[in-house]
Design a protein around this motif. Structure first.
Motif, PDB file in Angstrom:
ATOM      1  N   ASP A 116      20.773  41.637  31.784  1.00  0.00           N
ATOM      2  CA  ASP A 116      21.491  40.460  31.297  1.00  0.00           C
ATOM      3  C   ASP A 116      22.588  40.872  30.332  1.00  0.00           C
ATOM      4  O   ASP A 116      22.376  41.734  29.462  1.00  0.00           O
ATOM      5  CB  ASP A 116      20.530  39.515  30.568  1.00  0.00           C
ATOM      6  N   TYR A 117      23.757  40.236  30.477  1.00  0.00           N
ATOM      7  CA  TYR A 117      24.888  40.515  29.595  1.00  0.00           C
ATOM      8  C   TYR A 117      25.455  39.214  29.053  1.00  0.00           C
ATOM      9  O   TYR A 117      25.369  38.156  29.689  1.00  0.00           O
ATOM     10  CB  TYR A 117      26.009  41.237  30.346  1.00  0.00           C
ATOM     11  N   LEU A 118      26.086  39.322  27.893  1.00  0.00           N
ATOM     12  CA  LEU A 118      26.905  38.235  27.362  1.00  0.00           C
ATOM     13  C   LEU A 118      28.277  38.798  27.044  1.00  0.00           C
ATOM     14  O   LEU A 118      28.396  39.819  26.355  1.00  0.00           O
ATOM     15  CB  LEU A 118      26.309  37.633  26.091  1.00  0.00           C
ATOM     16  N   ILE A 119      29.309  38.142  27.540  1.00  0.00           N
ATOM     17  CA  ILE A 119      30.694  38.497  27.227  1.00  0.00           C
ATOM     18  C   ILE A 119      31.260  37.465  26.274  1.00  0.00           C
ATOM     19  O   ILE A 119      31.063  36.256  26.465  1.00  0.00           O
ATOM     20  CB  ILE A 119      31.552  38.543  28.511  1.00  0.00           C
ATOM     21  N   VAL A 120      31.960  37.928  25.264  1.00  0.00           N
ATOM     22  CA  VAL A 120      32.753  37.055  24.397  1.00  0.00           C
ATOM     23  C   VAL A 120      34.138  37.677  24.326  1.00  0.00           C
ATOM     24  O   VAL A 120      34.280  38.850  23.963  1.00  0.00           O
ATOM     25  CB  VAL A 120      32.159  36.941  22.978  1.00  0.00           C
ATOM     26  N   ALA A 121      35.165  36.910  24.692  1.00  0.00           N
ATOM     27  CA  ALA A 121      36.507  37.485  24.749  1.00  0.00           C
ATOM     28  C   ALA A 121      37.550  36.445  24.394  1.00  0.00           C
ATOM     29  O   ALA A 121      37.419  35.263  24.736  1.00  0.00           O
ATOM     30  CB  ALA A 121      36.792  38.046  26.140  1.00  0.00           C
ATOM     31  N   LEU A 122      38.595  36.890  23.702  1.00  0.00           N
ATOM     32  CA  LEU A 122      39.758  36.056  23.409  1.00  0.00           C
ATOM     33  C   LEU A 122      40.831  36.407  24.431  1.00  0.00           C
ATOM     34  O   LEU A 122      41.340  37.531  24.451  1.00  0.00           O
ATOM     35  CB  LEU A 122      40.263  36.312  21.984  1.00  0.00           C
ATOM     36  N   LEU A 123      41.184  35.437  25.281  1.00  0.00           N
ATOM     37  CA  LEU A 123      42.105  35.672  26.387  1.00  0.00           C
ATOM     38  C   LEU A 123      43.467  35.050  26.099  1.00  0.00           C
ATOM     39  O   LEU A 123      43.546  33.949  25.526  1.00  0.00           O
ATOM     40  CB  LEU A 123      41.540  35.081  27.683  1.00  0.00           C
ATOM     41  N   GLN A 124      44.518  35.733  26.530  1.00  0.00           N
ATOM     42  CA  GLN A 124      45.880  35.254  26.366  1.00  0.00           C
ATOM     43  C   GLN A 124      46.477  34.894  27.726  1.00  0.00           C
ATOM     44  O   GLN A 124      45.983  35.321  28.765  1.00  0.00           O
ATOM     45  CB  GLN A 124      46.752  36.325  25.684  1.00  0.00           C
ATOM     46  N   HIS A 125      47.566  34.127  27.685  1.00  0.00           N
ATOM     47  CA  HIS A 125      48.287  33.764  28.894  1.00  0.00           C
ATOM     48  C   HIS A 125      49.593  34.541  29.006  1.00  0.00           C
ATOM     49  O   HIS A 125      50.163  34.964  28.001  1.00  0.00           O
ATOM     50  CB  HIS A 125      48.617  32.265  28.906  1.00  0.00           C
ATOM     51  N   SER A 126      50.045  34.688  30.226  1.00  0.00           N
ATOM     52  CA  SER A 126      51.378  35.231  30.493  1.00  0.00           C
ATOM     53  C   SER A 126      52.154  34.220  31.327  1.00  0.00           C
ATOM     54  O   SER A 126      51.576  33.485  32.138  1.00  0.00           O
ATOM     55  CB  SER A 126      51.297  36.552  31.264  1.00  0.00           C
ATOM     56  N   GLU A 127      53.458  34.188  31.100  1.00  0.00           N
ATOM     57  CA  GLU A 127      54.330  33.315  31.876  1.00  0.00           C
ATOM     58  C   GLU A 127      54.713  33.999  33.176  1.00  0.00           C
ATOM     59  O   GLU A 127      54.947  35.204  33.217  1.00  0.00           O
ATOM     60  CB  GLU A 127      55.599  32.996  31.078  1.00  0.00           C
ATOM     61  N   SER A 128      54.765  33.228  34.250  1.00  0.00           N
ATOM     62  CA  SER A 128      55.232  33.749  35.526  1.00  0.00           C
ATOM     63  C   SER A 128      55.927  32.625  36.286  1.00  0.00           C
ATOM     64  O   SER A 128      56.049  31.501  35.791  1.00  0.00           O
ATOM     65  CB  SER A 128      54.071  34.326  36.336  1.00  0.00           C
ATOM     66  N   ILE A 129      56.373  32.932  37.486  1.00  0.00           N
ATOM     67  CA  ILE A 129      57.055  31.958  38.326  1.00  0.00           C
ATOM     68  C   ILE A 129      56.281  31.802  39.620  1.00  0.00           C
ATOM     69  O   ILE A 129      55.798  32.781  40.205  1.00  0.00           O
ATOM     70  CB  ILE A 129      58.504  32.409  38.652  1.00  0.00           C
ATOM     71  N   THR A 130      56.141  30.563  40.063  1.00  0.00           N
ATOM     72  CA  THR A 130      55.482  30.320  41.340  1.00  0.00           C
ATOM     73  C   THR A 130      56.428  29.591  42.281  1.00  0.00           C
ATOM     74  O   THR A 130      57.293  28.819  41.838  1.00  0.00           O
ATOM     75  CB  THR A 130      54.187  29.498  41.145  1.00  0.00           C
ATOM     76  N   VAL A 131      56.282  29.856  43.571  1.00  0.00           N
ATOM     77  CA  VAL A 131      57.075  29.185  44.598  1.00  0.00           C
ATOM     78  C   VAL A 131      56.253  28.039  45.168  1.00  0.00           C
ATOM     79  O   VAL A 131      55.127  28.241  45.642  1.00  0.00           O
ATOM     80  CB  VAL A 131      57.482  30.160  45.717  1.00  0.00           C
ATOM     81  N   ASN A 132      56.793  26.841  45.137  1.00  0.00           N
ATOM     82  CA  ASN A 132      56.077  25.664  45.603  1.00  0.00           C
ATOM     83  C   ASN A 132      56.172  25.521  47.115  1.00  0.00           C
ATOM     84  O   ASN A 132      56.914  26.236  47.797  1.00  0.00           O
ATOM     85  CB  ASN A 132      56.639  24.409  44.923  1.00  0.00           C
ATOM     86  N   ALA A 133      55.420  24.549  47.655  1.00  0.00           N
ATOM     87  CA  ALA A 133      55.402  24.323  49.096  1.00  0.00           C
ATOM     88  C   ALA A 133      56.785  23.947  49.627  1.00  0.00           C
ATOM     89  O   ALA A 133      57.124  24.246  50.781  1.00  0.00           O
ATOM     90  CB  ALA A 133      54.385  23.233  49.440  1.00  0.00           C
ATOM     91  N   ASP A 134      57.589  23.263  48.801  1.00  0.00           N
ATOM     92  CA  ASP A 134      58.935  22.880  49.238  1.00  0.00           C
ATOM     93  C   ASP A 134      59.962  23.976  48.964  1.00  0.00           C
ATOM     94  O   ASP A 134      61.168  23.746  49.053  1.00  0.00           O
ATOM     95  CB  ASP A 134      59.360  21.582  48.554  1.00  0.00           C
ATOM     96  N   LEU A 135      59.476  25.191  48.621  1.00  0.00           N
ATOM     97  CA  LEU A 135      60.303  26.379  48.369  1.00  0.00           C
ATOM     98  C   LEU A 135      61.118  26.292  47.083  1.00  0.00           C
ATOM     99  O   LEU A 135      62.035  27.082  46.876  1.00  0.00           O
ATOM    100  CB  LEU A 135      61.237  26.665  49.560  1.00  0.00           C
ATOM    101  N   SER A 136      60.778  25.352  46.221  1.00  0.00           N
ATOM    102  CA  SER A 136      61.338  25.349  44.876  1.00  0.00           C
ATOM    103  C   SER A 136      60.494  26.246  43.982  1.00  0.00           C
ATOM    104  O   SER A 136      59.395  26.665  44.382  1.00  0.00           O
ATOM    105  CB  SER A 136      61.367  23.932  44.309  1.00  0.00           C
ATOM    106  N   VAL A 137      60.995  26.555  42.812  1.00  0.00           N
ATOM    107  CA  VAL A 137      60.241  27.412  41.892  1.00  0.00           C
ATOM    108  C   VAL A 137      59.973  26.682  40.593  1.00  0.00           C
ATOM    109  O   VAL A 137      60.790  25.868  40.135  1.00  0.00           O
ATOM    110  CB  VAL A 137      60.985  28.739  41.610  1.00  0.00           C
ATOM    111  N   THR A 138      58.843  26.959  40.020  1.00  0.00           N
ATOM    112  CA  THR A 138      58.474  26.370  38.732  1.00  0.00           C
ATOM    113  C   THR A 138      57.759  27.420  37.905  1.00  0.00           C
ATOM    114  O   THR A 138      57.125  28.338  38.446  1.00  0.00           O
ATOM    115  CB  THR A 138      57.538  25.157  38.907  1.00  0.00           C
ATOM    116  N   PRO A 139      57.836  27.308  36.561  1.00  0.00           N
ATOM    117  CA  PRO A 139      57.099  28.243  35.710  1.00  0.00           C
ATOM    118  C   PRO A 139      55.606  27.954  35.769  1.00  0.00           C
ATOM    119  O   PRO A 139      55.183  26.819  35.993  1.00  0.00           O
ATOM    120  CB  PRO A 139      57.661  27.968  34.311  1.00  0.00           C
ATOM    121  N   SER A 140      54.818  28.994  35.610  1.00  0.00           N
ATOM    122  CA  SER A 140      53.370  28.825  35.589  1.00  0.00           C
ATOM    123  C   SER A 140      52.773  29.820  34.608  1.00  0.00           C
ATOM    124  O   SER A 140      53.416  30.792  34.204  1.00  0.00           O
ATOM    125  CB  SER A 140      52.769  29.038  36.984  1.00  0.00           C
TER     126      SER A 140
END
Length: 334
Positions: A116-140
């Protein structure tokens, strides 16, 4: 890897000095493929981190209450309430340490094999770009597992079953902010118990002594060195310690206890299990050679310090010779 419980909270803390705002989740993460991928990706990134510390809990006290809360959870206390109490304490320590960056706090209780394990972690986010179904782009945004600096993994089974152990907690030491590492280690209530790099260096020293004592042929020494490094790196990759019995069996299948007995008889002070330090292992490579009654064997990290190689002259200059060798040379001198 069965996930028993997992939850994510958020500590919103800006670098402008405003007080931290804690957003707690009231529900656990659903047991799903997404949650499993989250934990698998985290473990993979955590295992790959170099410079970990290994330790054990402080005695439970008002200054170090985490182990008491964890014990209560293991004995039946609600996981969500346990995580709320712990993350509130973490937020308080973050404020007192005047650290500017918050993040998402992951608590995950899971089983790997019989452990058995327990994890405790402080996680950060990174900015990226995603391509939508209509081929537009948005930040994610996405969780940045390549930038984990504050995290700990507690081997609950080891803690409960082997109270004398000094290495059931691993944590990221971090190279950028000692202050941040210290406050997170205080949050967990962890005392450093095992020096991973030091233990790994002692193991490699014992192996070098073993090779010398066995008077191994160059090819045999190279093969056994590869077996040691491959096994140790594989253990580091999955976050498991080096087990001396297993390693001894791999090094010499015909005499599976030879290396283990050598370590014990010479009293190197190694535990039966030691954490593998990847940086130390990466520096280890053994050069060996024999010719006309001469046998030379040394480790790569000695080049440039105790050993200098003149490529044009084809010579080695040695410093810090073993006392036993210098005594023999003195006796042989006229």
């Amino acid at each position: 890897m069965p996930i028993r419980h997992s939850i994510i909270h958020q500590i919103d803390k800006k670098p402008d000095g405003t007080p931290a705002v804690l957003h707690v989740s009231r529900t656990e993460l659903a047991k799903s493929q997404v949650t499993e991928k989250l934990l698998n990706d985290f473990n993979e990134a955590y295992n790959a981190k170099q410079g970990k510390g290994w330790g054990f809990f402080h005695a439970e006290s008002g200054a170090h209450p985490f182990s008491g809360w964890l014990r209560a959870f293991i004995e039946g206390f609600d996981f969500i309430e346990f995580s709320h109490t712990a993350v509130e304490h973490l937020t308080k320590l973050m404020e007192e340490s005047n650290l500017s960056v918050g993040g998402h706090v992951l608590f995950a209780h899971y089983q790997q094999g019989m452990t058995d394990y327990l994890i405790v972690a402080l996680l950060q986010h990174s900015e990226s770009i995603t391509v939508n179904a209509d081929l537009s782009v948005t930040p994610s945004k996405h969780l940045d597992f390549g930038n984990i600096n504050l995290a700990a993994r507690i081997n609950i089974s080891e803690w409960r079953n082997n109270p004398k152990s000094r290495q059931y907690i691993s944590y990221i030491k971090g190279s950028k902010s000692r202050k941040a590492t210290d406050y997170f280690r205080d949050f967990i209530g962890c005392l450093e118990g095992v020096d991973g790099p030091g233990e790994t260096r002692t193991l490699l020293k014992a192996f070098s002594d073993f090779v010398t004592a066995e008077d191994m042929h160059e090819d045999n020494a190279r093969e056994k060195t590869q077996a040691l490094v491959s096994y140790s790196m594989a253990q580091a990759k999955i976050g498991e310690p080096i087990t001396l019995n297993e390693l001894s069996e791999l090094i010499d299948e015909d005499r599976p206890a030879a290396f283990y007995d050598f370590i014990r008889n010479k009293d190197y002070g190694l535990s039966a299990e030691i954490p593998a330090d990847k940086r130390t292992l990466n520096q280890f490579r053994r050069f060996t050679g024999r010719a006309e009654g001469m046998s030379i064997s040394f480790e790569q990290h000695l080049l440039g310090s105790k050993i200098e190689f003149d490529q044009e002259a084809g010579t080695l200059m040695l410093r810090g010779l073993p006392t036993q060798l210098t005594d023999q040379l003195k006796r042989a001198s006229p």
